[in-house]
Motif scaffolding. Structure first.
Motif, mmCIF file in Angstrom:
data_model
loop_
_atom_site.group_PDB
_atom_site.id
_atom_site.type_symbol
_atom_site.label_atom_id
_atom_site.label_comp_id
_atom_site.label_asym_id
_atom_site.label_seq_id
_atom_site.Cartn_x
_atom_site.Cartn_y
_atom_site.Cartn_z
ATOM 1 N N PHE A 729 0.824 -1.205 0.000
ATOM 2 C CA PHE A 729 0.000 0.000 0.000
ATOM 3 C C PHE A 729 0.863 1.262 0.000
ATOM 4 N N THR A 730 1.944 1.259 0.765
ATOM 5 C CA THR A 730 2.810 2.435 0.829
ATOM 6 C C THR A 730 3.397 2.750 -0.543
ATOM 7 N N ALA A 731 3.819 1.711 -1.269
ATOM 8 C CA ALA A 731 4.398 1.918 -2.591
ATOM 9 C C ALA A 731 3.360 2.316 -3.625
ATOM 10 N N GLU A 732 2.127 1.821 -3.462
ATOM 11 C CA GLU A 732 1.117 1.976 -4.518
ATOM 12 C C GLU A 732 0.077 3.046 -4.243
ATOM 13 N N HIS A 733 0.130 3.733 -3.078
ATOM 14 C CA HIS A 733 -1.023 4.585 -2.766
ATOM 15 C C HIS A 733 -1.193 5.741 -3.752
ATOM 16 N N LEU A 734 -0.104 6.308 -4.271
ATOM 17 C CA LEU A 734 -0.252 7.363 -5.270
ATOM 18 C C LEU A 734 -0.788 6.807 -6.581
ATOM 19 N N LEU A 759 -8.266 2.686 -0.716
ATOM 20 C CA LEU A 759 -7.186 3.609 -0.405
ATOM 21 C C LEU A 759 -7.489 4.377 0.881
ATOM 22 N N ALA A 760 -8.739 4.822 1.028
ATOM 23 C CA ALA A 760 -9.106 5.570 2.228
ATOM 24 C C ALA A 760 -8.949 4.697 3.467
#
Length: 778
Positions: A729-734, A759-760
Motif C-alpha cells: 500500500f505504501t508503494a502503490e497509494h499514489l 485507499l481511504a
C-alpha cells in the motif's frame, strides 16, 4: 581456448621460459631458426644501472643489472604485480586493498597496505634517505604510482615490439615485421605473474594470453610469406593441437600444407577442424574457412605464394586526427556527471565509458562537451564517429565502415590496407598502441557494434553513447556505465533562460530578445511561465532546446505567450517539432520505438494508458494481458532501451513526453475496444490487489462486497503477511489515487468508488486520510 600461454607456441620458436637475461643475450635456447634478437635487458634496450627491471610475462621477476632480486612474501609480490600492470599510472588505495585481500579485508587494511608500501619502497630504493620522497613508488591524489623507466618492463617492450611489427607489416617490410614479432614473443616465459592470484591478475592473465596467441598467428602469417612452408607445418600442427577452436590457426595449417604440395593433407586438416568445431561447439566452420577449403579443393593457383616477397612500401605518415564535432556554446548544468567522469579519468580506471539514457536526454551533448574539456590529455588525437544506431535511415553503421573511416583519418593509403575486417581492426589497434587518443563512438545500437572499435592498448579512452544500456559491454569489456538523467529543475530553467536571453534565470524581463518595455515589471509572471515551460518539456533537454529555438526565432513572442502556446497545443508533442527529424521529438522517439520487438512495442503503447506515476512488472502484465513470466522480459527490454526508467528497483515509469507518444501510437494502432479492455484489466489489477492487501491489514472489515471478478488475464499481486501488505500500500497509494481518478474520468464509476474506499481505508489506518484523500473525495 586454453588461456595458459605456456603451450601457445612450440618449443624453440617463441618461448624463452627459464632463461635469465644473460642467457637471452647469448641467444638462449629460444632463438628461432638461427635468428637472434638483442635482449631487452642486457643487449638491446635499456642501459645497465641501478634501476630495477621487471618481468611479468611469466613468474614475476626483478633484476638489478644482472642480479636477480628476492621479491619477498606472496602478498608483497601480488602488490608489486598489480602496480606493474598499472606501471606509471595511479592505482587507488581501495583497488589495491581489494586485490590484496578480496572479500576478507582486515580491520587495519589501510595500515597494512602502508606497511607493505614502505617495505616495497625500501626494497626498490635501498639507498633512499629515511622518510624522503620516493622517486620510484609515489603517492598521488589518485593513488600509488610505480614509476618504471622506458624498457624496464617486459610487458611494455612486448607491446612496443608488436606495434613495430604491425607497422612494418603495413609498410610491406615483412622481414622487419617477422623480426619484431619474434622479439616480442621471445619475452614470454609462462602465464602472466604465474603463481600469483587476484581478481586483476586473473583477468589480465587471460587478456594477455589472448593477445599473445593473436600475435603468434600474425607472426605465422608473415613467416609463411617469408619462409619454407614445410618448416611451418610442424609448428602449426602443434599450435592447432593446443588451440583446437581457433579457426585462424586451422586456416594457416591448411594453407601451409597446400603450399607444400600436400593438397590431400590440407583437405584432411579442414575435415579435422570441422569435426572439432561440431563436437565442441555444435557449429560449422565460418565462411572464410569454408571458402579456403573450396579454393584448396579447386586447386586455386592464387593460393600459392608470390615468387618474391613484396618490397617495403613507405610508412603511412604520422597524423594527429582532430574529429570532435563542435560543442554547444552555452553548455548548461551536468556538473555532477562531469565531476564523476573526471574522477573516473583521474583514477585511471577508464578504458571505455558508456553514457546511456532516453532519447533526447543529451548524451551526445554531454559526451562532446566532456571530450573537448579533456582533449588536452590525449595529445595524439581524437576520433569521432556517428554509428547511426538509432537513426532515421534505419541502417546502423557496420564496424568495418567505422574502422575504415578511422584508418582514413590516419592517412593509411589504399595499397597499405590489409585484406579482411579482422586484419584492419588489428591495424587500427596497432596504430593506437603507444598513443594517447580519445575515441567518441556516438549513437551505438548494441555492444556488438562497439566491440571492434575499442582500443586494445592502455592510454586511450573510448566514450560511447547509446539509448541501449550496453550491458554486455559493461559486463565483458569492463566499460564504466553512466546513466544520463533528465536535467534538474534549476538546470532546466538555466538552459531555457540563458539560451533564450531571458534575464536572471527565469525571473526575467525578456529584454534581451523583446521590444523595450514589453517584459519589464513582469518578473513574477515570466518566472512562472518559465516554470510552466520546463514542466511541459519534462526537463528533457531536446524539448527544452526546441522551445528555446522557438523563443529565439520569434523575438517578439513573450515567454508567457510561449507557455500559453505549449499549453494550448492540440496534442502535447505538436509544439516539439524543430523543422527537421533530429529536432522533432516524435521522430526521435520513433527511432527507438521501431527497434523494439513487436511484443515490447505493444506493451509500450498500452503503458500510455497507465495513469502513473509508476508501476511494477506485475501491473504491466495485467495491463497487457500477459502472464507475469512473459511480461518481465518485455519490461526489461523497454528499460534496457531507456523507453522506461527504473526509478527504484522494481518500479518503472514513463517520461511524460514518452507517455504522450505511447498514447498517440495506441490511438493509431490499437482499437478503441482494445484500449478500453486494457484499462479495465489495469483497474481490476489494482482493485483486486488492494482488496487482498486490505483484508490482511484490516481483517474485520469486508471490503469485498460488490467486488466483481477480475477480467481474464489479470494477475493481482498477493502480499503475504501484514508487513508485505503495508509495504504494498505504501508503494502503490499514489498509483491507486491516480487509478481512481482515471476510472472516474473513463466511465468506470464502480472501480472509482471501490479504489477510493480501499485507499481511504489504508490511509485512515495510517493516519493520512485527510492529507491524501481529500482532493479526490468529492
Amino acid at each position: 581456448m586454453n588461456s595458459d600461454p605456456r603451450p601457445s607456441s612450440p618449443p624453440g620458436r617463441t618461448t624463452n621460459e627459464g632463461a635469465s637475461p644473460a642467457d637471452q643475450d647469448r641467444g638462449g635456447p629460444a632463438a628461432p631458426r638461427g635468428q637472434r634478437d638483442p635482449c631487452y635487458f642486457c643487449g638491446g634496450g635499456m642501459p645497465e644501472g641501478q634501476e630495477v627491471r621487471f618481468e611479468v610475462l611469466g613468474p614475476l621477476r626483478a633484476w638489478r643489472a644482472r642480479t636477480s632480486l628476492a621479491l619477498g612474501s606472496g602478498r608483497r609480490r601480488t602488490l608489486l604485480a598489480v602496480l606493474l600492470l598499472h606501471a606509471n599510472r595511479p592505482v587507488s588505495r581501495d583497488r589495491l586493498i581489494d586485490e590484496l585481500w578480496g572479500g576478507n579485508v582486515p580491520a587495519y587494511a589501510v595500515n597494512l597496505l602502508q606497511k607493505h608500501m614502505s617495505s616495497l619502497r625500501a626494497w626498490l630504493e635501498p639507498g633512499r634517505a629515511g622518510r624522503g620522497p620516493s622517486g620510484t613508488l609515489a603517492w598521488t591524489e589518485a593513488g600509488y604510482v610505480l614509476r618504471v623507466p622506458p624498457g624496464g618492463l617486459d610487458l611494455e617492450v612486448f607491446e612496443q615490439e608488436v606495434r613495430r611489427a604491425r607497422e612494418a607489416h603495413v609498410a610491406g617490410d615483412l622481414r622487419g615485421a617477422s623480426d619484431a614479432f619474434h622479439a616480442a614473443l621471445r619475452l614470454w616465459r609462462g602465464p602472466v605473474c604465474d603463481g600469483l592470484g587476484s581478481p586483476l591478475l586473473d583477468m589480465v592473465r587471460d587478456q594477455l594470453a589472448e593477445r599473445r596467441i593473436g600475435a603468434i598467428e600474425e607472426c605465422m602469417e608473415v613467416d609463411m610469406v617469408l619462409g619454407d612452408q614445410a618448416d611451418l607445418v610442424a609448428e602449426l600442427r602443434w599450435l592447432v593441437a593446443h588451440h583446437p577452436l581457433r579457426e585462424r590457426l586451422h586456416a594457416l595449417l591448411m594453407l601451409a600444407l597446400y603450399r607444400s604440395g600436400r593438397q590431400a593433407e590440407a583437405l584432411a586438416a579442414f575435415r579435422d577442424a570441422r569435426r572439432r568445431l561440431l563436437e565442441e561447439l555444435g557449429v560449422e566452420p565460418t565462411a572464410p574457412l569454408q571458402t579456403l577449403h573450396q579454393r584448396i579443393l579447386a586447386a586455386d593457383p592464387d593460393l600459392m605464394p608470390l615468387p618474391d616477397a613484396p618490397a617495403p612500401r613507405s610508412r603511412p605518415p604520422t597524423v594527429t586526427p582532430a574529429q570532435l564535432p563542435h560543442g554547444v556554446p552555452q553548455f548548461v548544468g551536468r556538473q555532477a556527471e562531469l565531476d564523476r567522469l573526471d574522477a573516473l579519468l583521474a583514477d585511471d580506471r577508464a578504458g571505455a565509458v558508456v553514457l546511456t539514457g532516453m532519447a533526447g536526454v543529451g548524451k551526445t551533448t554531454l559526451a562532446i562537451h566532456w571530450a573537448r574539456r579533456i582533449q588536452s590529455r590525449f595529445p595524439d588525437g581524437q576520433l569521432y564517429v556517428d554509428l547511426r544506431g538509432f537513426d532515421p535511415s534505419g541502417s546502423p553503421m557496420e564496424p568495418a565502415e567505422a574502422i575504415q573511416g578511422f584508418l582514413d583519418a590516419f592517412a593509411v593509403k589504399a595499397d597499405q590496407l590489409p585484406a579482411g575486417v579482422h586484419a584492419r581492426t588489428a591495424l587500427f589497434r596497432s596504430l593506437l598502441a603507444g598513443r594517447r587518443m580519445l575515441i567518441v563512438l556516438d549513437n551505438a545500437r548494441d555492444a556488438g557494434q562497439v566491440r571492434p572499435l575499442l582500443p586494445g592498448a592502455p592510454g586511450c579512452l573510448a566514450v560511447v553513447t547509446s539509448r541501449d544500456r550496453l550491458t554486455g559491454l559493461v559486463a565483458v569489456e569492463g566499460a564504466h556505465a553512466f546513466a544520463v538523467d533528465l536535467l534538474p529543475k534549476q538546470d532546466a530553467r538555466l538552459l531555457l533562460t540563458r539560451r533564450s536571453g531571458t534575464a536572471q534565470d527565469g525571473a526575467a524581463d525578456g529584454s534581451a530578445h523583446r521590444p523595450a518595455g514589453e517584459g519589464t515589471g513582469e518578473g513574477t509572471g515570466e518566472g512562472a511561465a518559465v516554470d510552466e515551460i520546463v514542466a511541459f518539456c519534462g526537463r528533457l533537454p531536446l524539448a527544452l532546446s526546441i522551445a528555446v529555438a522557438r523563443a529565439v526565432t520569434s523575438p517578439r513572442l513573450p515567454i508567457t505567450a510561449l507557455a500559453a502556446e505549449l499549453r494550448g497545443a492540440r496534442a502535447r508533442l505538436d509544439p516539439f517539432d524543430g523543422g527537421e527529424q533530429a529536432t522533432n521529438v516524435r521522430a526521435v522517439f520513433s527511432w527507438s520505438y521501431r527497434l523494439l520487438s513487436p511484443p515490447a512495442a505493444r506493451v509500450f503503447r498500452l503503458l500510455g494508458l497507465h495513469p502513473g506515476p509508476d508501476f511494477t512488472p506485475a501491473a504491466a502484465a495485467s495491463l497487457a494481458g500477459l502472464p507475469p513470466r512473459d511480461a518481465h522480459p518485455l519490461v526489461a527490454e523497454l528499460a534496457r532501451t531507456n523507453m522506461l526508467c527504473e526509478r527504484v528497483p522494481g518500479r518503472f515509469a514513463l517520461h511524460g513526453l514518452l507517455r504522450a507518444y505511447a498514447c498517440e501510437l495506441s490511438d493509431a494502432k490499437d482499437t478503441r475496444e482494445e484500449r478500453r479492455t486494457t484499462l479495465h484489466r489495469l483497474l481490476d489489477h489494482y482493485l483486486h490487489s488492494a482488496h487482498l492487501a486490505g483484508r490482511i491489514l484490516r481483517p474485520g472489515r469486508d471490503a469485498g462486497s460488490g467486488l466483481r471478478p477480475a477480467l481474464p488475464l489479470v494477475t493481482p499481486e498477493t502480499p503475504i503477511g501484514r508487513d508485505e501488505a503495508r509495504t504494498w500500500f505504501t508503494a502503490e497509494h499514489l498509483v491507486l489515487l491516480a487509478a481512481a481518478r482515471r476510472a472516474a474520468e473513463s466511465g468506470f464509476p464502480l472501480h472509482a468508488r471501490q479504489l477510493t474506499w480501499s485507499l481511504a481505508s489504508f490511509l485512515n489506518h495510517r493516519g493520512g486520510w485527510r492529507v491524501q484523500v481529500a482532493p479526490t473525495s468529492r
